[in-house]
Design an enzyme around this catalytic site. Structure first.
Site, PDB file in Angstrom:
ATOM      1  N   SER A 119       2.090  -2.701  10.981  1.00  0.00           N
ATOM      2  CA  SER A 119       2.228  -1.250  11.053  1.00  0.00           C
ATOM      3  C   SER A 119       2.763  -0.825  12.424  1.00  0.00           C
ATOM      4  O   SER A 119       3.830  -1.274  12.836  1.00  0.00           O
ATOM      5  CB  SER A 119       0.878  -0.584  10.723  1.00  0.00           C
ATOM      6  OG  SER A 119       1.021   0.791  10.503  1.00  0.00           O
ATOM      7  N   ASP A 173       2.797   1.020  -0.511  1.00  0.00           N
ATOM      8  CA  ASP A 173       2.291   1.423   0.805  1.00  0.00           C
ATOM      9  C   ASP A 173       2.196   2.951   0.878  1.00  0.00           C
ATOM     10  O   ASP A 173       3.202   3.655   0.753  1.00  0.00           O
ATOM     11  CB  ASP A 173       3.224   0.901   1.900  1.00  0.00           C
ATOM     12  CG  ASP A 173       2.596   0.952   3.284  1.00  0.00           C
ATOM     13  OD1 ASP A 173       1.899   1.931   3.583  1.00  0.00           O
ATOM     14  OD2 ASP A 173       2.817   0.011   4.071  1.00  0.00           O
ATOM     15  N   HIS A 204      -1.102  -0.414   2.089  1.00  0.00           N
ATOM     16  CA  HIS A 204      -0.942  -0.649   3.530  1.00  0.00           C
ATOM     17  C   HIS A 204      -2.033  -1.615   3.990  1.00  0.00           C
ATOM     18  O   HIS A 204      -3.028  -1.223   4.599  1.00  0.00           O
ATOM     19  CB  HIS A 204      -1.048   0.689   4.268  1.00  0.00           C
ATOM     20  CG  HIS A 204      -0.517   0.642   5.675  1.00  0.00           C
ATOM     21  ND1 HIS A 204       0.809   0.378   5.958  1.00  0.00           N
ATOM     22  CD2 HIS A 204      -1.133   0.829   6.877  1.00  0.00           C
ATOM     23  CE1 HIS A 204       0.990   0.418   7.268  1.00  0.00           C
ATOM     24  NE2 HIS A 204      -0.168   0.674   7.843  1.00  0.00           N
TER      25      HIS A 204
END
Length: 223
Positions: A119, A173, A204
């Site tokens: 991320s 996601d 995610h």
């Protein structure tokens, strides 16, 4: 300018380390969030890879109502082309480069170091790795994007123009849209980079099979 070393969790191999993976966490997390994944990578028992999981500094994050949390840079909004505070990205790049240089000073050459991240940490791994002035063993960006959206960072280094890049993204996601990862992939391919792209049926997060796939990729780079 002196850089205060980042606090981190270090996982040493049983053998003497001659390679290193620096793994950067996502927004609001810490190095402790990914440190437990090492056994799930399926590495050989006698592997020689040191894993470093640094903690990002704490700062206010605009997109989260200004709450203070661990963050590599401020996130201004949801616009994929203008999401990252570039000044914050540059400040964290200095800290991440210091981690790489620290390992070099300990005897591990840059071409035995993989820069990885998830991320927001993946954003930093791509940005820093593409600009690092010495060739790295690999760059890994999980569930992430480029800070400049659909463009490569400025001042990329010739030394890492052929470095292996691994990109993973979840098809579902809900935090970093799949399209953001696709944009990063397309920018890398357009720039002539060797990026390996893999999609997973997930949100995610990371999956056990994904971690095993990462372990195989790391073994190919650092064995």
């Amino acid at each position: 300018m002196s850089v205060v070393p980042l606090e981190r969790i270090t996982v040493e191999p049983k053998a003497v380390a001659n390679a290193c993976v620096i793994w950067l966490h996502g927004l609001g997390d810490s190095g402790a969030g990914f440190a437990p994944v090492v056994p799930a990578l399926g590495l050989k028992a006698d592997h020689t890879i040191r894993f470093i999981f640094p903690h990002a500094p704490e700062q206010a994050v605009t997109i989260n109502s200004g709450y203070v949390m661990r963050s590599w840079y401020d996130i201004k909004g949801m616009d994929l082309l203008d999401r990252a505070d570039i000044q914050g990205v540059l400040a964290s790049e200095i800290r991440v480069k210091a981690l790489i240089e620290e390992q070099e000073a300990l005897g591990i050459s840059a071409d035995r170091i993989v820069l990885a991240g998830f991320s927001q940490g993946g954003v930093m791994s791509l940005f820093t790795g593409l600009r690092y002035p010495k060739k790295l063993a690999g760059i890994m960006g999980l569930s992430c994007y480029l800070p400049s959206g659909d463009k490569l960072p400025e001042k990329t280094s010739e030394q890492n123009s052929s470095t292996a890049i691994l990109q993973h993204h979840g098809l579902q996601d809900e935090v970093v849209p799949h399209q953001a990862g696709v944009m990063a992939r397309e920018a890398l391919l357009s720039g002539g980079y060797q990026t390996q792209w893999q999609e997973y049926t997930m949100g995610h997060n990371v999956l056990p099979q994904q971690l095993f796939d990462i372990g195989r990729w790391l073994t190919a780079r650092l064995s």
